[in-house]
Design a protein around this motif. Structure first.
Motif, short mmCIF file in Angstrom:
data_model
loop_
_atom_site.label_atom_id
_atom_site.label_comp_id
_atom_site.label_asym_id
_atom_site.label_seq_id
_atom_site.Cartn_x
_atom_site.Cartn_y
_atom_site.Cartn_z
N TYR A 212 30.29 -22.42 -89.95
CA TYR A 212 29.29 -23.01 -90.77
C TYR A 212 29.12 -24.36 -90.85
N PHE A 213 30.27 -25.01 -90.73
CA PHE A 213 30.55 -26.32 -90.60
C PHE A 213 29.79 -26.88 -89.20
N TYR A 214 30.05 -26.09 -88.12
CA TYR A 214 29.38 -26.69 -86.76
C TYR A 214 27.80 -26.67 -86.93
N LYS A 215 27.53 -25.21 -87.70
CA LYS A 215 25.93 -25.41 -87.92
C LYS A 215 25.55 -26.31 -88.79
N GLY A 216 26.17 -26.89 -89.71
CA GLY A 216 25.84 -28.01 -90.47
C GLY A 216 25.75 -29.14 -89.53
N ASN A 217 26.49 -29.51 -88.90
CA ASN A 217 26.51 -30.66 -87.58
C ASN A 217 25.35 -30.52 -86.83
N VAL A 218 24.85 -29.43 -86.56
CA VAL A 218 23.67 -29.37 -85.62
C VAL A 218 22.57 -29.63 -86.47
N PHE A 219 22.38 -28.95 -87.50
CA PHE A 219 21.36 -29.44 -88.36
C PHE A 219 21.33 -30.95 -88.54
N GLN A 220 22.40 -31.48 -88.76
CA GLN A 220 22.37 -32.82 -88.87
C GLN A 220 21.79 -33.78 -87.70
N ASN A 221 22.31 -33.13 -86.66
CA ASN A 221 22.10 -33.53 -85.44
C ASN A 221 20.37 -33.70 -85.19
N LEU A 222 19.70 -32.67 -85.95
CA LEU A 222 18.29 -32.24 -85.90
C LEU A 222 17.58 -32.92 -86.91
N ASN A 223 18.44 -33.72 -87.78
CA ASN A 223 17.75 -34.56 -89.04
C ASN A 223 17.35 -33.47 -90.00
N TYR A 224 17.80 -32.25 -89.99
CA TYR A 224 17.60 -31.36 -91.13
C TYR A 224 18.62 -31.37 -92.14
N TYR A 225 18.50 -32.73 -93.01
CA TYR A 225 19.69 -32.74 -93.75
C TYR A 225 19.62 -31.75 -94.86
N ASP A 226 18.64 -31.25 -95.56
CA ASP A 226 18.97 -30.17 -96.81
C ASP A 226 19.62 -29.00 -96.01
N SER A 227 19.29 -28.60 -94.95
CA SER A 227 19.78 -27.41 -94.29
C SER A 227 21.27 -27.51 -93.86
N ALA A 228 21.58 -28.92 -93.51
CA ALA A 228 22.93 -29.53 -93.19
C ALA A 228 23.81 -29.03 -94.38
N VAL A 229 23.34 -29.98 -95.59
CA VAL A 229 24.08 -29.49 -96.82
C VAL A 229 24.27 -28.29 -97.12
N TYR A 230 23.41 -27.35 -96.85
CA TYR A 230 23.44 -26.01 -97.42
C TYR A 230 24.62 -25.29 -96.36
N MET A 231 24.65 -25.53 -95.14
CA MET A 231 25.79 -25.03 -94.42
C MET A 231 27.16 -25.70 -94.87
N TYR A 232 27.16 -26.77 -95.01
CA TYR A 232 28.54 -27.54 -95.71
C TYR A 232 28.94 -26.93 -96.80
N ASN A 233 28.08 -26.52 -97.78
CA ASN A 233 28.19 -25.78 -99.03
C ASN A 233 29.03 -24.48 -98.49
N ILE A 234 28.53 -23.77 -97.67
CA ILE A 234 29.05 -22.58 -97.24
C ILE A 234 30.65 -22.81 -96.98
N ALA A 235 30.65 -23.92 -95.90
CA ALA A 235 31.86 -23.93 -95.30
C ALA A 235 33.10 -24.26 -96.32
N ILE A 236 32.64 -25.24 -97.30
CA ILE A 236 33.63 -25.50 -98.41
C ILE A 236 33.91 -24.44 -99.22
N ILE A 237 32.88 -23.42 -99.57
CA ILE A 237 33.30 -22.45 -100.39
C ILE A 237 34.32 -21.48 -99.60
N LYS A 238 34.25 -21.48 -98.26
CA LYS A 238 34.94 -20.66 -97.49
C LYS A 238 36.46 -21.35 -97.38
N ASN A 239 36.65 -22.67 -97.05
CA ASN A 239 37.70 -23.42 -97.05
C ASN A 239 37.53 -24.84 -97.93
N TYR A 240 37.77 -25.02 -98.94
CA TYR A 240 37.85 -26.12 -99.75
C TYR A 240 38.79 -27.33 -99.48
N GLN A 241 39.55 -26.89 -98.58
CA GLN A 241 40.73 -27.79 -98.23
C GLN A 241 40.40 -28.68 -97.01
#
Length: 320
Positions: A212-241
């Motif tokens: 999910y973190f990697y997918k967020g990075n790809v969305f960021q590369n594509l300038n889809y920042y809302d989608s990137a935030v959403y993916m990072y949210n999931i990544a943080i839920i799964k590993n908040y550290q």
């Protein structure tokens, strides 16, 4: 027993016990007699492969001196040389093995490994290709991955991706094969293709936060920042550290001009890892955009002290 070819024989448990005891006694005494046959020396060398590689090589070499047609002796000596980092000797033994046993196609894989470690990438590709031509549907598909990685090093991106695609067709749920393909697409800047690949990874392993973190990075590369935030949210839920998830989410928030949220994430990233200069540098940029010049300068200064200088020129142009 004829060891020129790899074969399976059925023997009684008592016979195996006798062979084991006799073999153990000979290994323990470490004696080599002129009357020992080439096969005796080979068998003793084979038993030493895990315990003492140098002794194994010595015994296998003596067996070859007595019978230069023992393919298995060259084969196992080559593998042992490879494990010891003596790649030229290993390659020489692999070539001799193939000369004696041309039906042993796995030797091409070992030749490829040796060539790769010697820096002969083109020859490694050739060896892996020879193996693939003889085993086009090898269900492990690892040969395609190896050849793909070599092609990628040679700058043949399309060839690499073709090999990764073949590997994932043969093993669609092999996680690491899908990962190699994703990395190739992302590093080459093929972000839409990378997005498809990371979706496959999530399908294979939906519990791993990193995808999910990697997918967020790809969305960021594509300038889809809302989608990137959403993916990072999931990544943080799964590993908040994981500090990187907060760090990259902060950059997406910054692009969305949500500076307070960005600053909060930068603070969290630094709390989790206070030795990464890039964290301070990017937080400095955020503070500067928020009008906090003095605090921004402090962060840029800390970033420089940690060896990160990408934004350090701002210390001279803005802070002085």
């Amino acid at each position: 027993m004829n060891v020129k070819k790899i074969s399976k024989v059925l023997v009684s448990p008592f016979f195996l016990l006798v062979i084991f005891v006799f073999g153990f006694f000979k290994v323990a005494t470490c004696q080599v007699n002129d009357t020992d046959s080439a096969e005796d020396l080979y068998n003793r060398g084979y038993r030493y492969l895990s315990a003492d590689k140098e002794k194994a090589i010595d015994l296998l070499t003596q067996s070859i001196k007595k019978d230069s047609t023992l393919a298995n002796a060259y084969y196992h000596r080559g593998i042992t040389y490879f494990k010891l980092g003596e790649f030229e000797k290993a390659l020489s033994d692999f070539n001799k093995t193939y000369e004696l046993s041309p039906d042993l196609s796995i030797i091409y894989m070992y030749k490829g490994f040796a060539q790769r470690n010697m820096g002969n990438i083109s020859k490694a590709v050739e060896s892996f290709s020879n193996y693939i031509s003889l085993n086009p549907t090898d269900t492990s598909a690892y040969s395609y991955i190896l050849r793909g990685k070599m092609k990628y090093e040679l700058g043949d991106f399309n060839g690499a991706v073709n090999d990764y695609n073949m590997a994932t067709k043969l093993k669609p749920f092999e996680e690491k094969y899908n990962y190699y393909k994703f990395v190739a697409f992302k590093e080459a800047g093929y972000y839409k293709e990378a997005l498809k690949s990371v979706n496959n990874l999530i399908e294979v392993n939906p519990d791993f936060y990193g995808y999910y973190f990697y997918k967020g990075n790809v969305f960021q590369n594509l300038n889809y920042y809302d989608s990137a935030v959403y993916m990072y949210n999931i990544a943080i839920i799964k590993n908040y550290q994981n500090p990187d998830s907060y760090f990259y989410r902060a950059q997406s928030y910054e692009k969305l001009e949500k500076y307070n949220k960005a600053l909060e994430d930068y603070n969290t990233a630094i709390a989790l890892n206070n030795t990464d200069g890039s964290f301070y540098s990017k937080r400095g940029n955020c503070k500067y955009l928020m009008g906090n010049k003095d605090e921004a300068c402090e962060d840029w200064d800390v970033a420089g002290s940690l060896g990160y200088y990408e934004d350090f020129d701002k210390v001279k142009s803005v802070c002085n």
